[in-house]
Design a protein around this motif. Structure first.
Motif, short mmCIF file in Angstrom:
data_model
loop_
_atom_site.label_atom_id
_atom_site.label_comp_id
_atom_site.label_asym_id
_atom_site.label_seq_id
_atom_site.Cartn_x
_atom_site.Cartn_y
_atom_site.Cartn_z
N ARG A 450 1.02 -1.09 0.03
CA ARG A 450 -0.01 -0.03 -0.07
C ARG A 450 0.85 1.21 0.03
O ARG A 450 1.83 1.29 0.81
CB ARG A 450 -0.85 0.11 1.15
N ASN A 451 0.60 2.21 -0.97
CA ASN A 451 1.37 3.32 -1.10
C ASN A 451 0.65 4.48 -1.34
O ASN A 451 -0.60 4.58 -1.66
CB ASN A 451 2.53 3.12 -1.99
N GLY A 452 1.31 5.58 -0.87
CA GLY A 452 0.61 7.15 -1.21
C GLY A 452 1.42 8.08 -0.87
O GLY A 452 2.27 7.93 0.08
N ILE A 453 1.04 9.37 -1.00
CA ILE A 453 1.63 10.41 -0.66
C ILE A 453 0.76 11.58 -0.15
O ILE A 453 -0.56 11.65 -0.76
CB ILE A 453 2.47 11.26 -1.83
N GLN A 454 0.66 12.20 0.96
CA GLN A 454 -0.26 13.08 1.77
C GLN A 454 0.36 14.74 1.72
O GLN A 454 1.46 14.59 2.15
CB GLN A 454 -0.68 12.62 2.69
N HIS A 455 -0.52 15.54 1.18
CA HIS A 455 -0.06 16.90 1.29
C HIS A 455 -1.05 17.46 2.48
O HIS A 455 -1.98 17.42 2.27
CB HIS A 455 0.06 17.52 -0.13
N TYR A 477 -6.38 21.90 4.75
CA TYR A 477 -6.58 21.34 3.34
C TYR A 477 -5.53 20.23 3.30
O TYR A 477 -4.48 20.34 3.56
CB TYR A 477 -6.43 22.40 2.46
N SER A 478 -6.13 19.01 2.97
CA SER A 478 -5.45 17.91 2.70
C SER A 478 -5.56 17.21 1.39
O SER A 478 -6.82 17.23 0.76
CB SER A 478 -5.71 16.74 3.83
N GLU A 479 -4.68 16.82 0.63
CA GLU A 479 -4.63 16.33 -0.55
C GLU A 479 -3.80 14.85 -0.48
O GLU A 479 -2.57 14.98 -0.04
CB GLU A 479 -4.19 17.19 -1.77
N LYS A 480 -4.38 13.69 -1.12
CA LYS A 480 -3.71 12.32 -0.95
C LYS A 480 -3.67 12.02 -2.65
O LYS A 480 -4.55 12.04 -3.39
CB LYS A 480 -4.31 11.47 -0.26
N TRP A 481 -2.33 11.33 -2.62
CA TRP A 481 -2.22 10.77 -4.24
C TRP A 481 -2.08 9.28 -3.77
O TRP A 481 -1.02 8.84 -3.07
CB TRP A 481 -0.93 11.37 -4.72
N TYR A 482 -2.79 8.30 -4.57
CA TYR A 482 -2.72 6.99 -4.60
C TYR A 482 -2.15 6.41 -5.81
O TYR A 482 -2.65 6.81 -6.79
CB TYR A 482 -3.96 6.28 -3.94
N LEU A 483 -1.72 4.97 -5.70
CA LEU A 483 -1.56 4.38 -6.91
C LEU A 483 -2.42 3.11 -7.21
O LEU A 483 -2.46 2.37 -8.04
CB LEU A 483 -0.03 3.84 -6.96
N ARG A 509 -6.27 10.95 -7.41
CA ARG A 509 -6.11 12.15 -6.37
C ARG A 509 -7.50 12.08 -5.44
O ARG A 509 -8.53 12.24 -6.31
CB ARG A 509 -5.66 13.12 -7.41
N VAL A 510 -7.24 12.53 -4.35
CA VAL A 510 -8.13 12.74 -3.51
C VAL A 510 -8.02 13.95 -2.56
O VAL A 510 -6.91 13.86 -2.11
CB VAL A 510 -8.84 11.51 -2.76
N TYR A 511 -8.87 14.71 -2.29
CA TYR A 511 -8.69 15.78 -1.24
C TYR A 511 -9.82 15.93 -0.35
O TYR A 511 -11.01 15.60 -0.47
CB TYR A 511 -8.52 17.27 -2.14
N ASP A 512 -9.46 16.59 0.69
CA ASP A 512 -10.72 17.21 1.70
C ASP A 512 -10.15 18.32 2.48
O ASP A 512 -9.25 18.58 2.44
CB ASP A 512 -11.21 15.97 2.50
#
Length: 852
Positions: A450-455, A477-483, A509-512
């Protein structure tokens, strides 16, 4: 002769006279004389000498007599003694101490220091500082971690030393408890040659000796055979730790060891150490074992267990590369390694009963003039009982220092409200997997990562309002990048439908975001008492209230949630396509609510009876008691959340600290134990207690904890000069809370207690455990240690162990006994304290593996 003499006080007296106590005050100053001869073939350096008591000059024979803390220095040679006779004509020195007339002790003995050699103490000596020849009587010096003393010692111009009737021992007493007696010997820069030598213990010569000895002293590391130990355990007779040592360079060394058992088991190990001063140091250790269990001819005997264990430690000096850090602590391998090998032959019950393994390799760097901080790590955790492994390869983060974009560096005066606005940024990434040990190295496991990057971008504003209120407002503000994302469906089978989950590869890409604002203040209350020792009670309450808003990210327009495919029910089952993602999924459901919290602090002021300089003292009653929760106006049901509470306090001058926590549910349950949307207050209850926990630990002797920390620091400093095997032994000591034996601490009693109560519907459960450990001195040289505990849920004692230690000065005697449990054992060890003679010991033990 070209030279100069500087003498502040010159007093004539005979060579054997006592110090003159009637001298004027100026005689207590140090006399200093400097001599330098530059003629061909004579001295080429200064001879510096002086004395605290007095100095006598014999001008006719060119001799100086120095009394009381006298010293002479020439090039790298330096000597201190109570009395020194300096013959400047013959370039010779005679030095000795004196007998104290009060206690008849010999004091002020000559102490010789030359170059990088260890200081040498002697009763008296003759030395020619030009030819470098000398002769000493009653020599005592440090040699390679031990002590060497000899009745006579002399040195020639070739830097060779000759001694008679010497004793080598790790005992630092003038009359050691044990030692290797050497008739005569020669010590050079590269070797030591001795005549007949034999071992003496408590003045009793043992029939253990050699007719002569030859010990090379190479200036660089070299290799050599590592001798094994012999014994017997459940795997048969063994020859343990036979190996070879290699000194690869000034910075690296390597040792390999092997163990053979008569029933077919074997073990192999390789250990490497490295160190560069002021840069880094560390060690790597790999061990492999093939263990045969059971009776010969059975299936368990024919198929041996294959196990391995890998450890690596690395630390970097803070001064090596400022702004950059790197460290490693790795302990990985098969979970059955410690059980099958008896903790690598140490039979340590703590290691054998180990349930988890963990590792971490981390790197960090500060850059951009301190604006950014980057850190990364490779980590691993392993549950031995469940045979599961969690890997995070890697986890990294980038954090930016919070900025005030509307503030100015040249601002004069206080900040305006808009200059208090702050903005931050952080990024973190992870690539992890949680799987079974036996599936870890399969090709299919790569798809399970499981991998990802969160901003994250937080924006905050903090203001003081009406002097007494603290106003805080912000947006996150939060944004996540998943593969990967997932899809869930119901697949038809013979018995109906079965749920399936498909993994869809591809970038997503997902944000909240959420908005919050809050207000906090402090309220003070005080109640005074007119009688008794209690003067007053003070209560400080910190209430805060906040409003928070978050949209419904479960709505179809965001595309984060979907209906379960194949679900034909009227109320569709919803799921997030980011379920089980490494940084989670945005939450479904709109939030528009009010959060609240109340923190309380209560303390008493009482009259002081112990300290007459103080009229009163403050005693904490509740150092903290906090209640928190929130009310969501946008929720359809269960608008009020559960109420969490936590607190801490301390008793007996804060020697006993208590922490507690819990959860209160304001809603009732039906007869089946299901939570319903009705307040418990309707049935006469304010709320339901669904969880409560309490923990405490205390020690009745605070000096014991302080002393243990000092011992741990001392161990860390000494590890760099020890072998890998010795470092492993010290690491085991560091992990054992009862491993330190300090006879200066006469007693210690410590205990730890934990309690937890939880309710799930109509079912409740309770767990509580108690652990007790400590020690006490029976006599100044005998100490008893103990550790035990009780698990009230399983109604049985935990690991119980008793230890008895006897301090024998340069030796120690220990007895350890665990009378109950799966790892019953006892052991008796008599050994030399010094690490250089670690193999000089007698051991007797009996446990589940050994009987010898």
């Amino acid at each position: 002769m070209n030279g100069s003499v500087y003498a502040q006080q010159s007093v004539l007296r005979s060579d054997n006279a006592s110090p003159d106590t009637t001298l004027p005050s100026s005689s207590s100053k140090i006399d200093t004389v400097t001599k330098k001869i530059n003629s061909s073939g004579s001295l080429t350096s200064k001879v510096i000498y002086g004395a605290v008591d007095s100095t006598n000059f014999d001008m006719i024979n060119n001799i100086v007599f120095l009394y009381g803390k006298a010293h002479v220095k020439y090039e790298d040679f330096e000597i201190e003694a109570d009395y020194i006779r300096l013959d400047q004509k013959n370039n010779s020195i005679f030095a000795k101490g004196r007998v104290n007339p009060v206690n008849k002790r010999y004091i002020g003995k000559p102490l010789v220091m030359q170059g990088a050699e260890p200081p040498l103490s002697t009763d008296s000596l003759f030395f020619n500082y030009k030819t470098k020849k000398g002769k000493s009587y009653g020599v005592f010096t440090d040699v390679e971690g031990g002590f060497l003393q000899a009745q006579q010692f002399k040195k020639n111009q070739y830097d060779e030393g000759f001694f008679k009737r010497g004793i080598y021992s790790t005992c630092n007493l003038p009359h050691p408890h044990f030692g290797i007696h050497i008739s005569r010997g020669i010590a050079t820069d590269k070797q030591i040659i001795t005549g007949p030598a034999y071992l003496v213990i408590e003045d009793v010569p043992l029939p253990l000796g050699v007719p002569f000895g030859f010990f090379p002293k190479p200036n660089k590391r070299s290799g050599g055979l590592l001798f094994p130990t012999f014994g017997e355990d459940t795997r048969g007779f063994f020859m343990r730790d036979l190996g070879y040592y290699l000194g690869l360079s000034d910075y690296w060394d390597l040792s390999t060891r092997g163990t053979l058992y008569s029933k077919g088991s074997y073990e192999l190990g390789t250990a490497a150490r490295y160190r560069k001063n002021y840069k880094y140091d560390g060690g790597l250790n790999f061990r492999f074992a093939s263990t045969k269990n059971g009776i010969e001819g059975t299936p368990s005997y024919k198929t041996p267990n294959k196990d391995f264990n890998l450890t690596w430690s690395h630390s970097q000096s803070p001064l090596a590369n400022p702004g950059t850090t790197f460290s490693a602590s790795v302990n990985a391998g098969t979970g059955s390694y410690f059980q099958n090998t008896g903790a690598a032959g140490t039979y340590n019950p703590t290691e054998i009963a180990r349930n988890t393994l963990s590792s971490s390799i981390s790197y960090g760097k500060v850059f951009g003039n301190g604006l950014f901080n980057f850190s990364s790590s490779l980590s691993h955790s392993q549950d031995i009982e469940q045979q599961t492994v969690f890997l995070d390869l890697p986890r990294f983060s980038l954090n930016m220092t919070t900025l005030n974009p509307f503030d100015s560096k040249d601002r004069a005066g206080e900040q305006k409200w808009y200059q208090r606005l702050s903005v931050g940024y952080s990024m973190q990434g992870s690539n992890s997997i949680n799987t079974k040990e036996y599936d870890l190295f399969k090709k299919e496991s790569l798809r399970d990562f499981r991998n990802g990057i969160q901003h994250d971008i937080p924006i905050n504003l903090s203001l003081n309002i009406l002097k007494y209120f603290q106003f805080n407002s912000g947006m996150q503000y939060s944004e996540k990048w998943y593969l990967q994302t997932i899809r869930k469906r119901l697949a038809p089978v013979a018995s109906g439908f079965t749920p399936l989950t498909d993994t869809i590869q591809g970038f997503s890409r997902v944000y909240d975001y959420n908005v919050n604002t809050g207000l906090a203040t402090k309220l003070y209350g005080k109640f005074n008492f007119k009688k008794g020792n209690l003067i007053a009670l003070r209560h400080i309450m910190t209430p805060s209230v906040n409003f928070n808003y978050r949209p419904d990210f479960g709505a179809d327009r965001y595309g984060y949630f979907r209906n379960l495919q194949g679900d034909t029910s009227l109320i569709k089952t919803r799921y997030s396509i980011y379920d089980n993602a490494v940084f989670g999924s945005p939450s479904a459901g709109k939030v528009a609510g009010i959060g609240f919290s109340f923190d309380n602090n209560i303390e008493a002021k009482v009259k002081s009876t112990a300290d007459s300089s103080k009229n009163s003292v403050n005693i904490p009653i509740l150092q903290s008691l906090t209640f928190s929760g929130n009310y969501n106006f946008a929720a359809e049901i269960f608008k009020l959340s559960t109420i969490g509470f936590s607190g801490r306090t301390a008793f007996f001058k804060e020697k006993i600290g208590i922490n507690f926590y819990g959860t209160l549910d304001p809603y009732a349950i039906d007869k089946d134990g299901n939570r319903i949307d009705d307040f418990a207050l309707k049935s006469g209850k304010l709320s339901r207690l669904t969880n409560f926990g309490l923990s405490t630990d205390f020690s009745f002797n605070s000096n014991a904890a302080k002393n243990r920390n000092q011992n741990l620091n001392q161990i860390d400093k000494s590890k760099q000069n020890l072998s890998s095997q010795q470092q492993e032994e010290l690491n085991a000591i560091s992990r054992d809370p009862n491993a330190f034996v300090d006879f200066n601490i006469p007693w210690n009693v410590s205990a730890a207690y934990s309690f937890n109560y939880s309710v799930n519907g109509l079912q409740s459960s309770i767990s509580n455990t108690l652990n007790v450990f400590g020690d006490f001195n029976v006599t100044p040289k005998w100490k008893v240690q103990y550790t035990s505990g009780y698990d009230f849920q399983s109604n049985k004692l935990s690991l119980t162990q008793f230890s008895i230690y006897r301090d024998l000065h340069c030796w120690d005697l220990s007895f350890r006994w665990s009378p109950i449990g799966n790892f019953k054992f006892y052991s008796v060890d008599l050994r030399v304290k010094a690490s250089i003679l670690q193999d000089l010991k007698l051991s007797k033990r009996r446990d589940a593996w050994n009987n010898f």
